[in-house]
Design a protein around this motif. Sequence first.
Motif, short mmCIF file in Angstrom:
data_model
loop_
_atom_site.label_atom_id
_atom_site.label_comp_id
_atom_site.label_asym_id
_atom_site.label_seq_id
_atom_site.Cartn_x
_atom_site.Cartn_y
_atom_site.Cartn_z
N LEU A 120 45.39 36.79 32.66
CA LEU A 120 44.13 36.84 32.54
C LEU A 120 43.53 37.87 31.66
CD1 LEU A 120 42.95 34.21 34.21
CD2 LEU A 120 41.46 35.61 35.38
N GLU A 170 43.95 37.65 28.36
CA GLU A 170 43.21 36.70 27.49
C GLU A 170 41.92 36.99 27.27
OE1 GLU A 170 43.36 32.85 29.57
OE2 GLU A 170 45.45 33.29 29.77
N SER A 171 41.21 38.06 28.35
CA SER A 171 39.95 38.08 28.13
C SER A 171 39.83 39.51 27.35
CB SER A 171 39.29 38.58 29.55
OG SER A 171 39.97 39.35 30.24
N VAL A 202 36.64 40.34 36.78
CA VAL A 202 37.61 39.59 35.99
C VAL A 202 38.88 39.93 36.17
CG1 VAL A 202 38.33 38.93 33.65
CG2 VAL A 202 36.12 38.94 34.08
#
Lengths: 233, 321
Positions: free
Chosen positions: A62, A65-66, A42
């Motif tokens: 990203l 966000e994760s 990720v």
Amino acid sequence: MATHFRIAPLGDSAVTLQLLCPPNSESIRKFIRMRNVMLGSVGVRDIVVAYDSITVFFDLALLTESGVHHAMTRMSGLIEKAFSDIAASEEITIPVLKRIPVCYHASFGLDIDLIAQQHGLSHKEVIELHYSRRYTVFMVGFLPGFPYLGFVDDRIATPRRTTPRQVVSQGSVGIADSQTGIYPLESPGGWNIIGRTPVKLFDPINSYPVDILPGDEIEFYPISIDDFHRQTS
Amino acid sequence: MSIQIIKSGICDTVQDQGRFGYALAGVNPGGVADIIACNLANALCGNDKNAAILELHFPASEIIFQRTTLISITGADFSPHVDGFPIGMYRPVVVPAGSQLVFRRRLAGMRTYLAVDGGIDVPLWLGSASTSVKAHVGGFRGRKLQQADMISLGISKLRMATPVVMQARWSTQFNGVYEKRVLSYIQGPESDRIDCNLEDISFRLKPESDRMALHLDHLKIPCTKHQMFSSAVTSGTMQLLPSGEAIILMADHQTTGGYPRIANIISSDLPSLAQMSPGDTFRLKCVTVEEAEKSLISIQRKLAKTCAAVRLRVQKDYEVH
């Protein structure tokens, strides 16, 4: 593989792992395997392998966000783990050997004379020393598809030209210090040109536009100027 | 339906967020130099941030629109005029079919962004519309825009036609990212090769600066060791050349470099760098990775929020549902 390395940020969106010893064909192939392992993680945007380093570019938005709060720490951990996993693994990668035809005719080998003179060799000796060994691709950079191969025989290792050429023809094969490489596109350039290949190293039509990648092994073989023209027509 | 270039600009290209995943093959990401201006321009046309847009330098192209088009212009102020009338930046503007856009003078900044409703429509190369001028591929035919070029636009969702230019009375703004004159940096992997403190130096942009790198004028920086194996670089990487001069890599940087990387400008300061002009001066300030991350996350959140709100409003006001 050496266990000595250092990990450092490259800005806020990339992290690099650098070996503390000179690279070789084994180390570069281990980097490629690290890359294959990490690409699916990720937030990983891209991975560059070059000589003694591997660099992971990541998407901070990203990762945030994760739920990752310290992206650099997370990615440093990722790269370190990939390194130790691969180092501990007994798996061996069989290198891909690619043979590249080169025409060393005087009309293409613009700097053969310069190299010969500098090292007290004949033209024939320079050419033979170039194609008589197997090289490892340590990096593809500067232009899409430009492979940096190591390492040439000391007897033909020659520093870059003090004044680069405005135009180096596509396919030109050159020497810079102990590296040899190939210009996939016409471009300005400072390498010492010793020949030309009819092979297209970069083709944007293909789904993956470059065929020769870090970790590959290369052997050059001489072809005549007639063969060259036959292959490029 | 297209736009047509009536007069060439000095360096105008189709760009988007860039091309990732192929750096191993020496394919550099490219993409816009000023991501904030790009994302806002797209939102102001109702587009997703990934839509292709035009990045223009000054003197810029003169453009004719073949269809009624919703446009927005962000980034540098090149005094845009449509059919002789000045148009505001950072707002949605509907221009009639047949209207002509010119940029009269460079008032501030270095590159301006023109977004259109439906986006610029070019074939993607490796998933991106960004132009790779060196490789002659991507964007519009792999090159800068030239006179007589016809560039396709995406399908329009505009529910209006107009005989005159219609500008929104509102505009969006994004403060705190531009015109910084103290830029933050993180130590580079070869920072230990210089003895001096980068914070003590005043840097000035030289005219040869371009999309590939900013060339800098400053007191020479001595280096203990120049030689190194080539390794990866990125936008914002400050390289020290053998001459003692530094350059800062920008949007068209190559994937790797062989010069010591003595600093990396933090991502949230890249838009400021992208809009600096020759003669501009700046200084540096060293920060931690954590500070850089915090700054970037904050800017990204604000940008995403602003763009989402703007996009929604534009879609409501201008588009067919």
